[in-house]
Design a protein around this motif. Structure first.
Motif, PDB file in Angstrom:
ATOM      1  N   TYR A  16      -0.836   0.390  -2.454  1.00 55.51           N
ATOM      2  CA  TYR A  16       0.036  -0.657  -2.987  1.00 55.51           C
ATOM      3  C   TYR A  16      -0.622  -1.464  -4.105  1.00 55.51           C
ATOM      4  O   TYR A  16       0.066  -2.065  -4.930  1.00 55.51           O
ATOM      5  N   ASP A  89       1.407  -5.683  -0.808  1.00 55.35           N
ATOM      6  CA  ASP A  89       2.551  -4.764  -0.896  1.00 55.35           C
ATOM      7  C   ASP A  89       3.734  -5.393  -1.614  1.00 55.35           C
ATOM      8  O   ASP A  89       4.889  -5.189  -1.259  1.00 55.35           O
ATOM      9  N   VAL A 214       7.432  -4.646   0.259  1.00 57.11           N
ATOM     10  CA  VAL A 214       7.574  -3.529   1.188  1.00 57.11           C
ATOM     11  C   VAL A 214       7.784  -4.050   2.602  1.00 57.11           C
ATOM     12  O   VAL A 214       8.723  -3.677   3.297  1.00 57.11           O
TER      13      VAL A 214
END
Length: 320
Positions: A16, A89, A214
């Protein structure tokens, strides 16, 4: 002169980090620095960042000390008026930093934090988080979760900011303390927002500062044994720590069924043992740690918090 320090906690998040850090290089406002605190990652995270983003300051723990220890290290290293906490993320919109700083500078003097508008990475038309709330049932919840993102473009007050993407006034930490490392992870952002409210500060939602998220990238799933155990543990500890005894007793008629409903919910998910063991660990934390000292000068803040706990009962089910 730099205005903000962005602190990114990381644990095995190499997949990420490229997207996250790349989005920070495209910001319309550039007077900030970035610190990555690595929690003993076993992947190539640290090497990747040092090779591809040499402008990022990296501090590495040998072992996983938890989210709270990581962000606290970053806050201690910061010397700027504002600290922005950002999950690894996330991907930030180009005006993310500019809009967070604007919200703080144009906001009231008693503003402690502003939460960014977090939308889902794979469905950016759906909300992930528009600020966190806490209600009299002892439930924490993300405002707007799963709802149309277009419905959450208005600034408003919130109970606390989700630390996955939020800005904080640096000097307030000197007054109320840093993130409580007893939490390790989960509800630590609610706790810091709660403590700020006790001290008379407020938290707000800044929708023009947007990120895609995410979610559960480190823990691996929405519901898992680690998350359930630490969430139940920390929720019990949070109540003990921040509510005076009289307020705890006053709220018991709602807190007790709130915990019971949660127990039934997680039992149905197959996590009864983890939920109960978390409560037992929470009791241990309550015996070991100190409460926030009640001060009469903050009586008005406690009343406002209690009113918010009641109002948030309706918010939990109506999402207004």
């Amino acid at each position: 002169m730099q205005i903000a320090t962005i602190v990114i906690p990381n644990l095995n998040g190499m997949r990420y980090l490229g997207s996250c850090l790349e989005s920070l290089t495209r910001q319309t406002r550039r007077d900030f620095s970035v610190i990555l605190i690595d929690n003993g990652s076993q992947d190539e995270s640290v090497e990747f960042v040092r090779l591809h983003f040499p402008e990022v300051t990296v501090r590495r723990f040998e072992t996983n000390k938890g989210f709270c220890a990581a962000v606290n290290e970053g806050i201690r290293l910061s010397v700027t008026p504002y600290v922005i906490l950002l999950n690894n993320d996330t991907v930030c919109e180009e005006t993310f930093v500019e809009e967070l700083v604007r919200a703080m500078e144009e906001g009231p003097a008693d503003l402690f934090s502003c939460a960014a508008k977090m939308v889902q990475m794979d469905m950016p038309d759906r909300m992930d988080n528009a600020g966190d709330y806490y209600c009299a049932l002892g439930w924490a919840f993300a405002r707007g979760k799963g709802k149309p993102a277009a419905d959450y473009d208005r600034e408003c007050g919130i109970f606390s900011s989700c630390a996955a993407a939020a800005i904080y006034r640096r000097d307030v930490f000197d007054e109320i303390g840093l993130f409580d490392e007893t939490h390790f992870a989960y509800l630590e952002d609610l706790d810091i927002g709660y403590r700020a409210r006790i001290a008379g500060y407020r938290n707000e939602y800044a929708p023009k500062a947007a990120v895609r998220h995410v979610g559960s990238a480190t823990s691996g799933s929405v519901y898992n044994a680690f998350k359930v155990r630490y969430s139940s543990r920390n929720n019990l500890y949070l109540i003990y720590k921040n509510m005076p005894w009289a307020q705890i007793i006053f709220n018991l008629p709602l807190l007790l069924p709130g915990f019971l409903i949660k127990m039934v919910f997680f039992a149905a998910k197959g996590f009864l043992r983890e939920y109960v063991s978390g409560l037992i660990e929470g009791l241990s934390c309550c015996r070991r740690e100190k409460k926030v000292r009640f001060q009469w000068k903050y009586s008005g803040a406690y009343i406002r918090i209690q009113l918010a706990l009641w109002v948030n009962l309706f918010r939990r089910f109506t999402d207004f």
